[in-house]
Structures are given as C-alpha cells and as structure tokens.
Scaffold this motif. Structure first.
Motif, PDB file in Angstrom:
ATOM      1  N   ILE A 170      -7.860  -3.209  -3.373  1.00  0.00           N
ATOM      2  CA  ILE A 170      -6.803  -3.771  -2.538  1.00  0.00           C
ATOM      3  C   ILE A 170      -7.179  -5.207  -2.176  1.00  0.00           C
ATOM      4  O   ILE A 170      -8.267  -5.453  -1.658  1.00  0.00           O
ATOM      5  CB  ILE A 170      -6.632  -2.936  -1.251  1.00  0.00           C
ATOM      6  CG1 ILE A 170      -6.259  -1.485  -1.613  1.00  0.00           C
ATOM      7  CG2 ILE A 170      -5.614  -3.573  -0.310  1.00  0.00           C
ATOM      8  CD1 ILE A 170      -6.375  -0.517  -0.454  1.00  0.00           C
ATOM      9  N   ALA A 179      -6.550   4.791   2.115  1.00  0.00           N
ATOM     10  CA  ALA A 179      -5.785   3.544   2.029  1.00  0.00           C
ATOM     11  C   ALA A 179      -4.643   3.550   3.042  1.00  0.00           C
ATOM     12  O   ALA A 179      -4.396   2.552   3.726  1.00  0.00           O
ATOM     13  CB  ALA A 179      -5.249   3.348   0.615  1.00  0.00           C
ATOM     14  N   ILE A 193       0.845  -1.201   0.000  1.00  0.00           N
ATOM     15  CA  ILE A 193       0.000   0.000   0.000  1.00  0.00           C
ATOM     16  C   ILE A 193       0.876   1.244   0.000  1.00  0.00           C
ATOM     17  O   ILE A 193       0.643   2.191  -0.764  1.00  0.00           O
ATOM     18  CB  ILE A 193      -0.952  -0.004   1.210  1.00  0.00           C
ATOM     19  CG1 ILE A 193      -1.871  -1.230   1.160  1.00  0.00           C
ATOM     20  CG2 ILE A 193      -1.759   1.282   1.281  1.00  0.00           C
ATOM     21  CD1 ILE A 193      -2.692  -1.364  -0.093  1.00  0.00           C
TER      22      ILE A 193
END
Length: 198
Positions: free
Chosen positions: A37, A92, A9
C-alpha cells in the motif's frame, strides 16, 4: 466502493473478495495474498498474508515410506495451509479502510448467489483438475454439473455455500473465519481426511 465514499483500500478489498467468486482457483478465501500500500504521504505499508503451514506440520509430512510424495503437497488434506487472505484484508481494512467491513462483501455475495459466467481460465483449470475434483464430493457438487460434466465457457456457475461463507465473514468478521464455527467445521473435516489444520 469509491462511488459509495470508500477509498482505494476499500476498492482493493472488495475486488479481492469478488475474485474469490469469479476466479477462485487463482485468488480465493483458502489462499493468501501480499499487499503493498502506498499512502498519500508517500510511505509504504507491506502486509504479508501468505498461507502458513499448520502448527503441527513436520519436515516429513510429505514423505510416504521414506520417499517424498509431491502429490501430498499438491492436493488433499495435507496440502492445506492456514489461509492468510482474510487476515491480510482485515488488517488493511482496520488500518486504512473507510467503509464498513460488511459492505465490501456485498458484490461478491451477490455474484456467488446469482452465479457468474465461467471464464476460459476457470473452465480450463477445472478441466485440467477434473479427476482430482471428482475425488472430493463437496467440491465436485459445486464445480461440476450434476452428471459430472464440465461447465462450458459462458455458462453460469452458482456457488451458494461460498455466498453463505462470505455473508458470515461480512457479518461476523475475521475471527469467525479463523476461530469460529466455520474454522471448527473445516478443521474437523480436514482431520477426518488426514489433515493437520486446527
């Protein structure tokens, strides 16, 4: 980012921010993104960071004298939506990132300050949009040479204002971009040009 102890990430966020410098016409701070994701347990997380229309947008905003004017939706102050990229990246990061937020911006800041080589894609895009760019002096000052000519493929394009913006986002977080001094300056400028963002 992985070598610094980060995860995928962190690497994806750093790459996205870096693209804002080296490929800003396709992937920039003023745009949006969609993220999907896949976590190690196999679960999926989708983050919708697409741009949104300003709160004051109306169904008639791209009409002139009762006739649709597509140019109003393509360039100029009415074409600006609320950018979702930073909000999506921040979401995120806050949920899944490991490294400090500011560290993810370091390579992009350096590239903007030092300059990066103009790619064929960037050159061709600026060439195709050159007349529109010339209508906006601040953009022309960055994207064109001082004599108004194009940067050629392989020449170095320096973007110091973008570097300063990235530094401020890195230091102050997403709220500075959406609600702080930067947001207020952008909103004021766009309203003076006939835009709607607040």
């Amino acid at each position: 980012m992985m070598a610094k102890g980060g995860n995928a990430i962190d690497a994806a966020i750093a790459a996205s921010v870096y693209l804002s410098v080296v490929d800003g016409h396709n992937s920039g701070l003023g745009g949006g993104c969609l993220m999907l994701i896949r976590r190690t347990d196999g679960s999926l997380v989708a983050i919708d960071g697409r741009e949104k229309a300003p709160a004051s947008a109306s169904k008639d905003m791209f009409f002139k004298n009762g006739v649709a004017d597509v140019k109003l939706s393509q360039d100029g102050p009415l074409a600006c939506g609320v950018p979702g990229l930073i909000a999506a990246l921040h979401s995120a990061h806050s949920r899944f990132g490991k490294l400090p937020w500011g560290d993810l911006f370091t390579p992009a800041i350096r590239a903007a300050y030092d300059g990066c080589k103009v790619s064929r894609s960037t050159h061709n895009t600026i060439k195709a949009e050159q007349e529109i760019i010339k209508r906006f002096p601040a953009s022309a000052k960055v994207l064109l040479k001082s004599d108004g000519s194009l940067y050629e493929i392989g020449e170095t394009l320096v973007q110091r204002d973008l570097a300063k913006t990235l530094e401020s986002i890195a230091k102050n977080g997403r709220d500075w971009f959406y609600q702080g001094e930067f947001a207020e300056a952008c909103s004021k400028h766009l309203r003076e040009q006939g835009g709607m963002l607040s």
